[in-house]
Design a protein around this motif. Structure first.
Motif, mmCIF file in Angstrom:
data_model
loop_
_atom_site.group_PDB
_atom_site.id
_atom_site.type_symbol
_atom_site.label_atom_id
_atom_site.label_comp_id
_atom_site.label_asym_id
_atom_site.label_seq_id
_atom_site.Cartn_x
_atom_site.Cartn_y
_atom_site.Cartn_z
ATOM 1 N N ARG A 118 39.710 37.168 43.679
ATOM 2 C CA ARG A 118 39.900 38.615 43.821
ATOM 3 C C ARG A 118 38.743 39.390 43.203
ATOM 4 N NH1 ARG A 118 44.476 36.027 43.947
ATOM 5 N NH2 ARG A 118 46.164 36.723 45.288
ATOM 6 N N ARG A 119 38.218 38.911 42.071
ATOM 7 C CA ARG A 119 37.048 39.556 41.465
ATOM 8 C C ARG A 119 35.864 39.513 42.422
ATOM 9 N NH1 ARG A 119 36.413 37.849 35.146
ATOM 10 N NH2 ARG A 119 38.586 38.130 34.538
ATOM 11 N N GLN A 120 35.696 38.404 43.125
ATOM 12 C CA GLN A 120 34.578 38.276 44.071
ATOM 13 C C GLN A 120 34.715 39.284 45.201
ATOM 14 O OE1 GLN A 120 31.832 36.032 43.682
ATOM 15 N NE2 GLN A 120 31.072 37.551 45.131
ATOM 16 N N VAL A 121 35.924 39.464 45.694
ATOM 17 C CA VAL A 121 36.141 40.453 46.752
ATOM 18 C C VAL A 121 35.767 41.842 46.246
ATOM 19 C CG1 VAL A 121 37.909 41.656 48.115
ATOM 20 C CG2 VAL A 121 37.878 39.154 48.036
ATOM 21 N N ILE A 122 36.285 42.225 45.081
ATOM 22 C CA ILE A 122 36.002 43.557 44.541
ATOM 23 C C ILE A 122 34.503 43.726 44.295
ATOM 24 C CG2 ILE A 122 36.389 45.165 42.629
ATOM 25 C CD1 ILE A 122 38.809 44.803 44.568
ATOM 26 N N SER A 123 33.850 42.714 43.746
ATOM 27 C CA SER A 123 32.411 42.846 43.492
ATOM 28 C C SER A 123 31.630 42.962 44.799
ATOM 29 C CB SER A 123 31.883 41.700 42.630
ATOM 30 O OG SER A 123 31.900 40.478 43.330
ATOM 31 N N GLY A 133 48.806 41.761 38.752
ATOM 32 C CA GLY A 133 47.540 41.405 39.379
ATOM 33 C C GLY A 133 47.471 41.864 40.827
ATOM 34 N N GLN A 134 48.569 41.696 41.550
ATOM 35 C CA GLN A 134 48.604 42.127 42.942
ATOM 36 C C GLN A 134 48.474 43.649 43.032
ATOM 37 O OE1 GLN A 134 52.231 41.162 45.097
ATOM 38 N NE2 GLN A 134 51.167 41.206 47.056
ATOM 39 N N ARG A 135 49.177 44.357 42.159
ATOM 40 C CA ARG A 135 49.079 45.825 42.138
ATOM 41 C C ARG A 135 47.645 46.266 41.881
ATOM 42 N NH1 ARG A 135 53.829 45.885 38.726
ATOM 43 N NH2 ARG A 135 52.423 46.119 36.967
ATOM 44 N N MET A 136 47.010 45.658 40.867
ATOM 45 C CA MET A 136 45.656 46.042 40.487
ATOM 46 C C MET A 136 44.681 45.775 41.628
ATOM 47 S SD MET A 136 43.932 47.363 37.914
ATOM 48 C CE MET A 136 44.892 47.030 36.451
ATOM 49 N N PHE A 137 44.807 44.619 42.249
ATOM 50 C CA PHE A 137 43.911 44.249 43.350
ATOM 51 C C PHE A 137 44.049 45.207 44.528
ATOM 52 C CE2 PHE A 137 43.034 41.392 47.085
ATOM 53 C CZ PHE A 137 41.661 41.326 46.908
ATOM 54 N N GLY A 166 39.472 42.554 34.744
ATOM 55 C CA GLY A 166 39.413 41.215 34.162
ATOM 56 C C GLY A 166 40.709 40.442 34.307
ATOM 57 N N CYS A 167 41.804 41.119 34.648
ATOM 58 C CA CYS A 167 43.074 40.416 34.859
ATOM 59 C C CYS A 167 43.101 39.689 36.200
ATOM 60 C CB CYS A 167 44.251 41.389 34.752
ATOM 61 S SG CYS A 167 44.412 42.511 36.172
ATOM 62 N N LEU A 168 42.131 39.977 37.064
ATOM 63 C CA LEU A 168 42.102 39.346 38.383
ATOM 64 C C LEU A 168 41.490 37.959 38.314
ATOM 65 C CD1 LEU A 168 40.836 42.369 40.530
ATOM 66 C CD2 LEU A 168 43.198 41.657 40.104
ATOM 67 N N ASP A 169 41.949 37.083 39.205
ATOM 68 C CA ASP A 169 41.356 35.749 39.284
ATOM 69 C C ASP A 169 39.986 35.841 39.955
ATOM 70 O OD1 ASP A 169 41.790 35.920 42.066
ATOM 71 O OD2 ASP A 169 43.546 34.643 42.014
#
Length: 130
Positions: free
Chosen positions: A116-121, A77-81, A110-113
């Protein structure tokens, strides 16, 4: 030929203009939240103080060498983020990092919490270029 725009079209144009007038600051705020979540050591001068005093995105550029070296020992998850964040800074490097993470498409985020999803969006919504 003189065409009159519909009120819906005018409203849409106004909303977009208002959004993008504030997008740069909104992107920076999302980026800073992402840096706080991921850890100050990966951004800017690598310190919490540097993160706190950052005034713009240039103050929080990702530490590309450090990130690439540490990518193998991070959680998935950290890598993906972090790889997703890097892709905003440098598309080529970010793409290479995402591939190393096994990223095949947006659904893999989708693996992100939720945080983190909110940050990316927010980054996607407000990105106007680095």
């Amino acid at each position: 030929m003189n065409k009159v725009l519909s009120s819906e079209t005018v409203d849409l144009l106004v909303r977009e203009e208002q959004h993008f007038a504030c997008a740069s600051d909104a992107f920076f705020q999302a980026w800073k939240r992402g840096a706080e979540i991921a850890g100050a050591q990966w951004f800017g001068d690598g310190t919490r103080e540097g993160l706190n005093r950052a005034a713009d995105i240039w103050d929080l550029r990702p530490g590309m060498h450090e990130l690439n070296d540490a990518l193998g020992v991070m959680s998935s998850g950290q890598r993906m983020f972090l790889a997703a964040m890097v892709s905003f800074y440098n598309a080529g490097e970010g793409t290479a990092m995402l591939r190393r993470c096994g990223f095949e498409g947006l659904a893999d985020l989708g693996c992100l919490d939720l945080q983190r999803r909110q940050v990316i969006s927010d980054l996607v919504l407000n990105y106007t270029g680095w």
